[in-house]
Design an enzyme around this catalytic site. Structure first.
Site, PDB file in Angstrom:
ATOM      1  N   LYS A   1      11.880  -1.622  -7.079  1.00 51.60           N
ATOM      2  CA  LYS A   1      13.025  -0.698  -6.975  1.00 51.60           C
ATOM      3  C   LYS A   1      13.497  -0.564  -5.528  1.00 51.60           C
ATOM      4  CE  LYS A   1      10.949   3.018  -8.665  1.00 51.60           C
ATOM      5  NZ  LYS A   1       9.592   2.533  -8.951  1.00 51.60           N
TER       6      LYS A   1
ATOM      7  N   ARG B   1       0.616  -4.622  -1.131  1.00 54.87           N
ATOM      8  CA  ARG B   1       1.871  -4.019  -0.668  1.00 54.87           C
ATOM      9  C   ARG B   1       1.639  -3.156   0.582  1.00 54.87           C
ATOM     10  NH1 ARG B   1       5.885  -0.375  -4.354  1.00 54.87           N
ATOM     11  NH2 ARG B   1       4.121   0.992  -4.785  1.00 54.87           N
TER      12      ARG B   1
ATOM     13  N   ARG C   1       0.236   2.048   1.127  1.00 53.66           N
ATOM     14  CA  ARG C   1       0.533   3.404   0.667  1.00 53.66           C
ATOM     15  C   ARG C   1      -0.721   4.017   0.064  1.00 53.66           C
ATOM     16  NH1 ARG C   1       5.903   3.203  -3.004  1.00 53.66           N
ATOM     17  NH2 ARG C   1       4.676   4.762  -4.115  1.00 53.66           N
TER      18      ARG C   1
ATOM     19  N   ARG D   1      -0.202   6.471 -12.203  1.00 49.96           N
ATOM     20  CA  ARG D   1       1.249   6.349 -12.047  1.00 49.96           C
ATOM     21  C   ARG D   1       1.847   5.503 -13.179  1.00 49.96           C
ATOM     22  NH1 ARG D   1       1.223   4.013  -6.513  1.00 49.96           N
ATOM     23  NH2 ARG D   1       3.490   3.876  -6.640  1.00 49.96           N
TER      24      ARG D   1
HETATM   25  P1  AMP Z   1       7.901   5.855  -5.590  1.00 48.12           P
HETATM   26  O1  AMP Z   1       7.952   5.638  -4.111  1.00 48.12           O
HETATM   27  O2  AMP Z   1       9.242   5.801  -6.246  1.00 48.12           O
HETATM   28  O3  AMP Z   1       6.868   4.977  -6.238  1.00 48.12           O
HETATM   29  O4  AMP Z   1       7.386   7.368  -5.776  1.00 48.12           O
HETATM   30  C1  AMP Z   1       6.120   7.774  -5.298  1.00 48.12           C
HETATM   31  C2  AMP Z   1       5.715   9.078  -5.932  1.00 48.12           C
HETATM   32  O5  AMP Z   1       6.646  10.121  -5.582  1.00 48.12           O
HETATM   33  C3  AMP Z   1       5.684   9.095  -7.455  1.00 48.12           C
HETATM   34  O6  AMP Z   1       4.497   8.551  -7.977  1.00 48.12           O
HETATM   35  C4  AMP Z   1       5.818  10.585  -7.736  1.00 48.12           C
HETATM   36  O7  AMP Z   1       4.601  11.268  -7.495  1.00 48.12           O
HETATM   37  C5  AMP Z   1       6.799  11.037  -6.668  1.00 48.12           C
HETATM   38  N1  AMP Z   1       8.202  10.963  -7.142  1.00 48.12           N
HETATM   39  C6  AMP Z   1       9.183  10.159  -6.650  1.00 48.12           C
HETATM   40  N2  AMP Z   1      10.331  10.350  -7.325  1.00 48.12           N
HETATM   41  C7  AMP Z   1      10.083  11.293  -8.260  1.00 48.12           C
HETATM   42  C8  AMP Z   1      10.858  11.907  -9.294  1.00 48.12           C
HETATM   43  N3  AMP Z   1      12.141  11.575  -9.500  1.00 48.12           N
HETATM   44  N4  AMP Z   1      10.257  12.838 -10.089  1.00 48.12           N
HETATM   45  C9  AMP Z   1       8.972  13.174  -9.889  1.00 48.12           C
HETATM   46  N5  AMP Z   1       8.170  12.625  -8.956  1.00 48.12           N
HETATM   47  C10 AMP Z   1       8.711  11.696  -8.138  1.00 48.12           C
END
Ligand code: AMP
Length: 202
Positions: free
Chosen positions: A16, A124, A152, A163
């Protein structure tokens, strides 16, 4: 790309960030990664970071009550076009975003096999400054801003499983919602970033 409001959905490590950033840049769209925003807040220990920490540490999603007002505020400040990476992730988030907009967004859904997601997450890295994604072996500094590249914390194997579970439980219904409304484009996310980008761009 004729759409000016885009949302990217997909499991963790589906690309993404990599694809969303590139598409936003090439189309002059404002770009927001909610995950990157939360990680910055954690790092800076802001009030948002303090509220979100326990969820991110467990690989759980941050509650809608925190996410929805934050992202709607950001969207409300944007002009012509924007791309959201990682929002919406739940049906209430989809509905809240829709309720704000006359022109509804197009959802791009990246599909990647679980084996490939695990492979990607194991190597990553992310720039701690600009959150650009990189891979082990690409060096220690971000090629764009010279920030430090680090794994991360939430990519640790156990956390990653949570996740993926959260993705199935909460995001798949949001994907179904977009598909039912014929506002989704499901993109094969397997292959090199360039190969995937050619499909994303359509
Ligand atoms: P990402 O970087 O998109 O993988 O997001 C990392 C983490 O941030 C996720 O596993 C969630 O804990 C939190 N997070 C990001 N976006 C959202 C969202 N729209 N709703 C809830 N939690 C989010």
């Amino acid at each position: 790309m004729k759409f000016r409001h885009l949302v990217f959905l997909g499991p963790p490590a589906s690309g993404k960030g990599t694809q969303g950033r590139r598409l936003a840049k090439e189309n002059h769209l404002a770009y927001l990664s909610t995950g990157a925003l939360l990680r910055s807040a954690l790092r800076d220990d802001t009030p948002l970071g303090q509220k979100a920490r326990s969820f991110l540490d467990r690989g759980e999603y941050v509650p809608d009550e925190i996410m929805i007002p934050m992202v709607l505020e950001w969207v409300g400040k944007q002009g012509d076009g924007w791309l959201l990476d990682g929002f919406p992730r739940t049906v209430p988030q989809v509905e809240a975003l829709d309720s704000l907009l006359e022109v509804k967004p197009l959802a791009i859904i990246l599909h990647v096999s679980n084996d490939e997601l695990r492979r990607r997450v194991a190597c990553r890295l992310e720039c701690v400054e600009c959150h650009r994604v990189a891979r082990e072996g690409e060096g220690e500094l971000c090629p764009e801003c010279q920030g430090k590249l680090e794994p991360r914390e939430d990519d640790a194997a156990e956390n990653f499983g949570n996740r993926l579970d959260e993705y199935r439980r909460l995001v798949i219904p949001a994907v179904t919602y977009y598909c039912d409304q014929q506002r989704a484009r499901i993109v094969n996310g397997m292959g090199s970033p360039d190969e995937v980008y050619a499909r994303v761009r359509g």
